[in-house]
Enzyme design. Structure first.
Site, PDB file in Angstrom:
ATOM      1  N   VAL A   1     -27.755  -7.441  17.549  1.00  0.00           N
ATOM      2  CA  VAL A   1     -27.909  -7.044  16.148  1.00  0.00           C
ATOM      3  C   VAL A   1     -26.795  -6.088  15.730  1.00  0.00           C
ATOM      4  O   VAL A   1     -26.280  -6.168  14.606  1.00  0.00           O
ATOM      5  CB  VAL A   1     -29.300  -6.412  15.908  1.00  0.00           C
ATOM      6  CG1 VAL A   1     -29.442  -5.926  14.466  1.00  0.00           C
ATOM      7  CG2 VAL A   1     -30.407  -7.403  16.245  1.00  0.00           C
ATOM      8  N   CYS A   2     -26.415  -5.207  16.631  1.00  0.00           N
ATOM      9  CA  CYS A   2     -25.447  -4.145  16.303  1.00  0.00           C
ATOM     10  C   CYS A   2     -24.138  -4.660  15.698  1.00  0.00           C
ATOM     11  O   CYS A   2     -23.691  -4.118  14.679  1.00  0.00           O
ATOM     12  CB  CYS A   2     -25.168  -3.285  17.528  1.00  0.00           C
ATOM     13  SG  CYS A   2     -26.655  -2.504  18.202  1.00  0.00           S
TER      14      CYS A   2
END
Length: 180
Positions: free
Chosen positions: A50-51
């Site tokens: 996700v980052c």
């Protein structure tokens, strides 16, 4: 957790920017970018899923933030060398031209109150900090849910009006004017 009206705590943290050279002791402190708005956004860990979507989302709006006299500052509890390796491994991340704080001692994350109590990594926290280093907006997501950088830009626009802005207000729209 620090919130609206609190001062950004004093800090000096290792930072990493670019991929031209290995980290060499560079740091960033609370008084960097004097007179600028700051968008300080945290992610849990480098080399995750996700980052990078969030980092790239903020980077896509970097010029929009700059046009509003705001600087982007990314942060996690990884080291500057891990940040460097992650940027080197992904040309999209390598193109992100803003500093990444390497709070591997977790001092700033702990001072801000964004350290996940069980995982020992930062939550997905975003702070909008005014030119006087006062926090004006905070959002925090859990580890599994990405945020919306466009919403951060919208809130920055609203804060910079110094007016009453209704729900879903966007730059250029009417602000609220109480009856006299």
């Amino acid at each position: 957790m620090l919130t609206v009206g609190d001062k950004l705590p004093e800090f000096t943290v290792p930072s990493q920017q670019g991929v031209d050279a290995l980290p060499n002791g560079e740091t960033l402190s609370h008084d960097a970018f004097s007179g600028k708005w700051k968008i300080l956004f945290w992610w849990p860990k480098d080399f995750t899923f996700v980052c990078p979507t969030e980092i790239l989302g903020y980077n896509e709006l970097a010029q929009d933030f700059a046009d509003r006299d705001a600087v982007l500052i990314g942060a996690s509890t990884d080291t500057d060398f891990v940040h460097f390796a992650w940027r080197k491994s992904d040309e999209r991340l390598a193109a992100c031209n803003f500093p990444w704080l390497a709070d591997n001692k977790q001092e700033l994350a702990r001072a801000l109150g964004v350290l996940h109590k069980d995982a020992g990594v930062a939550l997905r926290a975003t702070f909008i900090i005014d030119p006087e280093n006062t926090i004006q907006h905070v959002t925090v997501n859990g580890l599994d849910v990405g945020r919306n950088p466009q919403e951060t830009l919208r809130v920055l626009d609203a804060l910079q009006t110094d007016e009453l802005c209704p729900c879903n207000w966007n730059q250029g729209e009417e602000v609220l004017k109480p009856a006299a």
